[in-house]
Design a protein around this motif. Structure first.
Motif, PDB file in Angstrom:
ATOM      1  N   THR A  19     -56.451  55.039  42.599  1.00  0.00           N
ATOM      2  CA  THR A  19     -56.107  54.258  41.720  1.00  0.00           C
ATOM      3  C   THR A  19     -55.963  52.906  42.179  1.00  0.00           C
ATOM      4  N   LEU A  20     -56.536  51.888  41.335  1.00  0.00           N
ATOM      5  CA  LEU A  20     -56.419  50.522  41.757  1.00  0.00           C
ATOM      6  C   LEU A  20     -55.491  49.886  40.765  1.00  0.00           C
ATOM      7  N   ALA A  21     -54.454  49.192  41.355  1.00  0.00           N
ATOM      8  CA  ALA A  21     -53.655  48.447  40.360  1.00  0.00           C
ATOM      9  C   ALA A  21     -54.099  47.114  40.975  1.00  0.00           C
ATOM     10  N   SER A  22     -54.783  46.430  40.115  1.00  0.00           N
ATOM     11  CA  SER A  22     -55.469  45.136  40.569  1.00  0.00           C
ATOM     12  C   SER A  22     -54.522  43.937  40.363  1.00  0.00           C
ATOM     13  N   PHE A  23     -54.487  42.936  41.280  1.00  0.00           N
ATOM     14  CA  PHE A  23     -53.560  41.930  41.235  1.00  0.00           C
ATOM     15  C   PHE A  23     -54.180  41.135  40.275  1.00  0.00           C
ATOM     16  N   THR A  24     -53.158  40.298  39.747  1.00  0.00           N
ATOM     17  CA  THR A  24     -53.544  38.887  39.007  1.00  0.00           C
ATOM     18  C   THR A  24     -52.524  37.700  39.394  1.00  0.00           C
ATOM     19  N   ASP A  25     -53.137  36.683  39.221  1.00  0.00           N
ATOM     20  CA  ASP A  25     -52.213  35.559  39.399  1.00  0.00           C
ATOM     21  C   ASP A  25     -52.783  34.411  38.424  1.00  0.00           C
ATOM     22  N   ALA A  26     -51.704  33.862  37.539  1.00  0.00           N
ATOM     23  CA  ALA A  26     -52.078  32.692  36.582  1.00  0.00           C
ATOM     24  C   ALA A  26     -51.542  31.524  37.372  1.00  0.00           C
ATOM     25  N   GLY A  27     -52.243  30.633  37.500  1.00  0.00           N
ATOM     26  CA  GLY A  27     -51.678  29.114  37.727  1.00  0.00           C
ATOM     27  C   GLY A  27     -52.052  28.358  36.709  1.00  0.00           C
ATOM     28  N   THR A  28     -51.218  27.304  36.441  1.00  0.00           N
ATOM     29  CA  THR A  28     -51.417  26.637  35.387  1.00  0.00           C
ATOM     30  C   THR A  28     -51.103  25.020  35.693  1.00  0.00           C
ATOM     31  N   ALA A  29     -52.082  24.273  35.494  1.00  0.00           N
ATOM     32  CA  ALA A  29     -52.337  23.023  35.559  1.00  0.00           C
ATOM     33  C   ALA A  29     -51.675  22.311  34.259  1.00  0.00           C
ATOM     34  N   ALA A  30     -50.601  21.594  34.359  1.00  0.00           N
ATOM     35  CA  ALA A  30     -50.136  21.029  33.167  1.00  0.00           C
ATOM     36  C   ALA A  30     -50.755  19.426  33.078  1.00  0.00           C
ATOM     37  N   THR A  31     -50.988  19.019  32.164  1.00  0.00           N
ATOM     38  CA  THR A  31     -51.274  17.749  31.990  1.00  0.00           C
ATOM     39  C   THR A  31     -50.302  16.914  32.021  1.00  0.00           C
ATOM     40  N   SER A  32     -50.164  15.559  32.545  1.00  0.00           N
ATOM     41  CA  SER A  32     -49.080  14.515  32.261  1.00  0.00           C
ATOM     42  C   SER A  32     -49.277  14.264  31.031  1.00  0.00           C
ATOM     43  N   THR A  33     -48.498  13.288  30.485  1.00  0.00           N
ATOM     44  CA  THR A  33     -48.524  12.918  28.902  1.00  0.00           C
ATOM     45  C   THR A  33     -49.365  12.011  28.649  1.00  0.00           C
ATOM     46  N   PHE A  34     -50.044  12.446  27.269  1.00  0.00           N
ATOM     47  CA  PHE A  34     -50.924  11.644  26.659  1.00  0.00           C
ATOM     48  C   PHE A  34     -50.188  10.817  25.475  1.00  0.00           C
ATOM     49  N   GLN A  35     -50.228   9.616  25.395  1.00  0.00           N
ATOM     50  CA  GLN A  35     -49.228   8.857  24.603  1.00  0.00           C
ATOM     51  C   GLN A  35     -50.172   8.193  23.597  1.00  0.00           C
ATOM     52  N   ALA A  36     -50.503   8.371  22.346  1.00  0.00           N
ATOM     53  CA  ALA A  36     -50.950   7.571  21.338  1.00  0.00           C
ATOM     54  C   ALA A  36     -50.095   6.277  21.163  1.00  0.00           C
ATOM     55  N   THR A  37     -50.771   5.151  21.115  1.00  0.00           N
ATOM     56  CA  THR A  37     -50.028   4.118  20.563  1.00  0.00           C
ATOM     57  C   THR A  37     -50.173   3.818  19.217  1.00  0.00           C
ATOM     58  N   SER A  38     -49.534   2.967  18.633  1.00  0.00           N
ATOM     59  CA  SER A  38     -49.512   2.681  17.182  1.00  0.00           C
ATOM     60  C   SER A  38     -49.839   1.389  16.864  1.00  0.00           C
ATOM     61  N   ILE A  39     -50.283   1.188  15.589  1.00  0.00           N
ATOM     62  CA  ILE A  39     -50.528  -0.374  14.823  1.00  0.00           C
ATOM     63  C   ILE A  39     -49.189  -1.037  14.726  1.00  0.00           C
ATOM     64  N   ALA A  40     -48.724  -2.160  15.133  1.00  0.00           N
ATOM     65  CA  ALA A  40     -47.582  -2.842  14.903  1.00  0.00           C
ATOM     66  C   ALA A  40     -47.587  -3.124  13.368  1.00  0.00           C
ATOM     67  N   THR A  41     -46.278  -3.010  12.757  1.00  0.00           N
ATOM     68  CA  THR A  41     -46.124  -3.487  11.494  1.00  0.00           C
ATOM     69  C   THR A  41     -46.928  -4.800  11.036  1.00  0.00           C
ATOM     70  N   PRO A  42     -47.832  -5.159  10.332  1.00  0.00           N
ATOM     71  CA  PRO A  42     -48.293  -6.514  10.147  1.00  0.00           C
ATOM     72  C   PRO A  42     -47.092  -7.236   9.335  1.00  0.00           C
ATOM     73  N   ALA A  43     -47.085  -8.543   9.821  1.00  0.00           N
ATOM     74  CA  ALA A  43     -46.052  -9.441   9.287  1.00  0.00           C
ATOM     75  C   ALA A  43     -46.797  -9.960   7.789  1.00  0.00           C
ATOM     76  N   ALA A  44     -45.588 -10.234   6.966  1.00  0.00           N
ATOM     77  CA  ALA A  44     -46.060 -10.519   5.497  1.00  0.00           C
ATOM     78  C   ALA A  44     -46.848 -11.956   5.850  1.00  0.00           C
ATOM     79  N   PRO A  45     -47.990 -11.649   4.824  1.00  0.00           N
ATOM     80  CA  PRO A  45     -49.127 -12.620   4.911  1.00  0.00           C
ATOM     81  C   PRO A  45     -48.422 -13.966   4.115  1.00  0.00           C
ATOM     82  N   SER A  46     -49.177 -15.052   4.569  1.00  0.00           N
ATOM     83  CA  SER A  46     -49.278 -16.395   3.839  1.00  0.00           C
ATOM     84  C   SER A  46     -49.952 -16.576   2.670  1.00  0.00           C
ATOM     85  N   VAL A  47     -49.422 -16.969   1.684  1.00  0.00           N
ATOM     86  CA  VAL A  47     -50.048 -16.810   0.297  1.00  0.00           C
ATOM     87  C   VAL A  47     -49.926 -18.036  -0.451  1.00  0.00           C
TER      88      VAL A  47
END
Lengths: 215, 460
Positions: B217-245
């Motif tokens: 009987t064959l008891a076949s081997f397995t091996d799982a290697g995981t490549a984890a990415t580093s962090t991907f960071q989404a930026t954001s829109i700054a809060t707009p300043a109050a406009p001049s009216v």
């Protein structure tokens, strides 16, 4: 057994030898009788059950030069080049790293990916994997047009969203002992990234699940 | 030497019996043997282990069992059951080797499997070696040696052997009973070596039996290697300043909204477009969207707050298709002023009636019209003439010699446009009796004041 002994009664001197012979004969009959069907199976099996077929080899896949050795089976290594900060929708980065068969037997592997973090949602981080490509990155953060490619510039349509549900990138890729694949990964923030994803982060796990080939 | 042979004989005999039992078990009870060719079930069953298995039906398989199945590629695989799903008399099995990190890729569909009942390390090496032709030859030779070496000793022991048999005969026991007596007596009798030799030869049966029923009987081997990415960071829109009216102009209470670019992330990127939101409250409420998708960062509102009303303007920065960020609100109240006329027609002067009418360009052929700012003013008029028939008053439809009602009547005001009631043909006729001096005075009034404009026309 009783039957075989019965004829041995009258001649005491010969009894041991006769019974022994009869037993041997019975053994032979039994053996051949039982394995008539298995004769071919036996010779066939003997090839596979021969000493040499015991797998003294090792199965070991390395990722980015890491995770060598049985102790690291099922381990995880972080690919430092796969990172990008201050991403705006549509930006992407590409990076390559090697996956190698560090064991003594050939293997095949499947590649699946899962995402995690706030960007692992619909229209969040999406990825593509190609083999043997060269990673090229263009653009700048100041213009919000950083783009990675592994031959083709990543777009929403040629990249795959990764959520906590595993997605398959490749199946049954073969690696001979000592051989390696260059894995080129593009990670992209979907151009359709919803408003709620502002300021969130995410990562992905690419699992190279290897399996021994044949014996 | 004798002890050694005894030992070998008895070991052989025991193995022989075991082999026969195993043979029967294999033949009639569904038992079998498995040789482990690799170590994916270690440490419980290492490489080279041997296991006794028994065939069981699909319905009897339970998670945790170690079972042997045939994979699609024909290889026999023996792994532990992770899960089993029974459908009819077929079970779908998910298996995983104890030493493996992941379950087998293949889901095995089986009607029956070999379930491991017991296992022993190293046995597989022994059996595998014995099962080779050289191994078998060696085994047969060993058996023969033991067998042939037996009779030489037997000469000495025959007497006692015979005596024993006679003794048993005297007791009148049958052959079957005597045979049993042999077995019982064997351990104490040197003559047992006959049977020892015989049984030792049965050792060959071990090989034969296992041979017929052993599966590698064959008891076949397995091996799982995981490549984890580093962090991907989404930026954001700054809060707009109050406009001049700012108020667009002294005569236009509408607001002109301007604002500075909104950063997106820390790298100098700015929002790709903007919307201006107009609220009627400092917080909450529903916004009217102005200048959607603006990129010039200037937006003139077309409406302006009414009296005692305040508008609140906020800028919403956009990036891409979906990212937005709304800023703080800026309140706005125009500097309210008295109304002012502009663009009134006709102009004062001396003119032929036909020319005057031709020059008029009022909506609905009104006799006179113009613009009054800011919006919301009330416009009144007084339109009189002095011609051949003396002083006459415009009733809103015709000239009448008797002026009835108030001298000032409301003109029609739509937005910032005012117009005189009636039509130009009646108000500016060209008959002989109509020559004279026409005087139109319009007055616009709001809360903050009023202003008037007088148009004097002499019709020739």
């Amino acid at each position: 057994m009783t039957q075989h002994r019965r004829p041995a009664g009258p001649s005491k001197r010969r009894s041991g030898r006769t019974r022994a012979l009869l037993s041997l004969a019975a053994v032979g009959v039994l053996a051949t009788g039982m394995s008539v069907k298995g004769t071919f199976a036996f010779w066939t099996d003997s090839a596979t059950a021969a000493t040499g077929s015991f797998s003294a080899g090792t199965l070991d896949i390395t990722v980015n030069g890491q995770l060598a050795g049985q102790a690291n089976n099922g381990g995880s290594t972080t690919v430092a080049s796969l990172t990008l900060g201050s991403m705006v929708p549509g930006e992407s980065i590409a990076a390559t790293f090697p996956v190698a068969n560090n064991g003594s037997v050939p293997l095949t592997y499947n590649l699946t990916g899962t995402g995690s973090g706030g960007l692992a949602v619909t229209n969040g981080m999406q990825y593509s994997v190609t083999f043997g490509g060269t990673a090229t990155n263009t653009g700048s953060a100041a213009t919000g047009n950083r783009a990675g490619s592994c031959g083709a510039v990543a777009t929403d349509t040629n990249t795959t969203l990764l959520t906590s549900t595993a997605s398959t990138f490749a199946t049954a890729r073969a690696l001979a002992a000592g051989a390696s694949d260059t894995v080129c990964v593009v990670a992209r923030l979907s151009s359709q990234a919803p408003n709620a994803l502002q300021g969130l982060s995410g990562t992905a796990s690419l699992v190279f699940d290897s399996k021994q080939v044949g014996a | 030497m004798r002890r050694l042979r005894e030992l070998l004989l008895w070991a052989g005999a025991a193995l022989g019996l075991l082999a026969i039992a195993a043979g029967l078990a294999v033949t009639f009870l569904g038992f079998g043997f498995l040789i482990f060719r690799s170590g994916s079930m270690s440490p419980e069953i290492p490489t080279g282990g041997i296991a006794l298995s028994r065939s069981v039906d699909a319905a009897d398989i339970e998670p945790g069992d170690v079972v042997s199945v045939t994979a699609a590629n024909g290889e026999r695989v023996t792994h532990r059951v992770v899960s089993t799903t029974l459908r009819g008399d077929e079970a779908s099995l998910v298996l995983q080797g104890d030493a493996n990190t992941t379950p087998d890729a293949e889901v095995y569909v089986v009607r029956s499997v070999e379930r491991v009942v017991a296992s022993a390390p190293f046995g597989g090496y022994v059996v595998a070696h014995l099962l080779t032709p050289p191994g078998l030859v060696a085994l047969v030779c060993l058996s023969l040696v033991l067998y042939l070496s037996g009779p030489a000793r037997d000469e000495d022991d025959d007497e006692r052997d015979d005596d024993r048999h006679h003794h048993h005969d005297h007791t009148g026991e049958g052959a079957g009973a005597r045979g049993r007596g042999d077995d019982l007596a064997a351990p104490h009798e040197p003559g047992g070596r006959h049977r020892g030799a015989r049984r030792a030869s049965v050792v060959a049966l071990v090989a034969a039996t296992l041979l017929g029923s052993t599966s590698a009987t064959l008891a076949s081997f397995t091996d799982a290697g995981t490549a984890a990415t580093s962090t991907f960071q989404a930026t954001s829109i700054a809060t707009p300043a109050a406009p001049s009216v700012a108020q667009t102009s002294a005569l236009n209470q509408a607001a002109t909204v301007t604002w500075s670019a909104t950063p997106v992330g820390p790298n100098g990127l700015t929002a790709s477009s903007y919307d201006v939101l107009r609220y009627t409250a400092a917080t909450g409420g529903t916004a009217a969207v102005l200048c959607a998708g603006n990129t010039s960062r200037t937006c003139v509102d077309s409406a302006s707050p009414g009296l005692l009303e305040t508008y609140y303007y906020a800028v919403r920065a956009r990036y891409g298709t979906s990212w937005v960020a709304e800023g703080a609100r800026q309140s706005y109240q125009p500097s309210l002023v008295a109304p002012v006329f502009s663009n009134n027609q006709p102009s004062s002067g001396t003119v032929v009636a036909n020319d005057l009418r031709a020059a008029l360009n009022c909506t609905g052929s009104a006799p006179a019209c113009g613009t009054v700012s800011p919006i919301g003013a009330t416009v009144t008029y007084s339109f009189t003439r002095v011609a051949k028939r003396g002083a006459e008053c415009w009733t809103g439809a015709l000239w009448a010699t008797v002026c009835t009602g108030p001298v000032s009547t409301n003109a029609t005001v739509t937005g910032t446009t005012w117009s005189l009631p009636g039509i130009e043909d009646n108000a500016w006729p060209s008959g002989d009796n109509d020559r004279g001096t026409y005087t139109l005075k319009v007055t616009a009034t709001n809360t903050f004041g009023s202003s008037s404009q007088t148009i004097t026309v002499t019709i020739l």
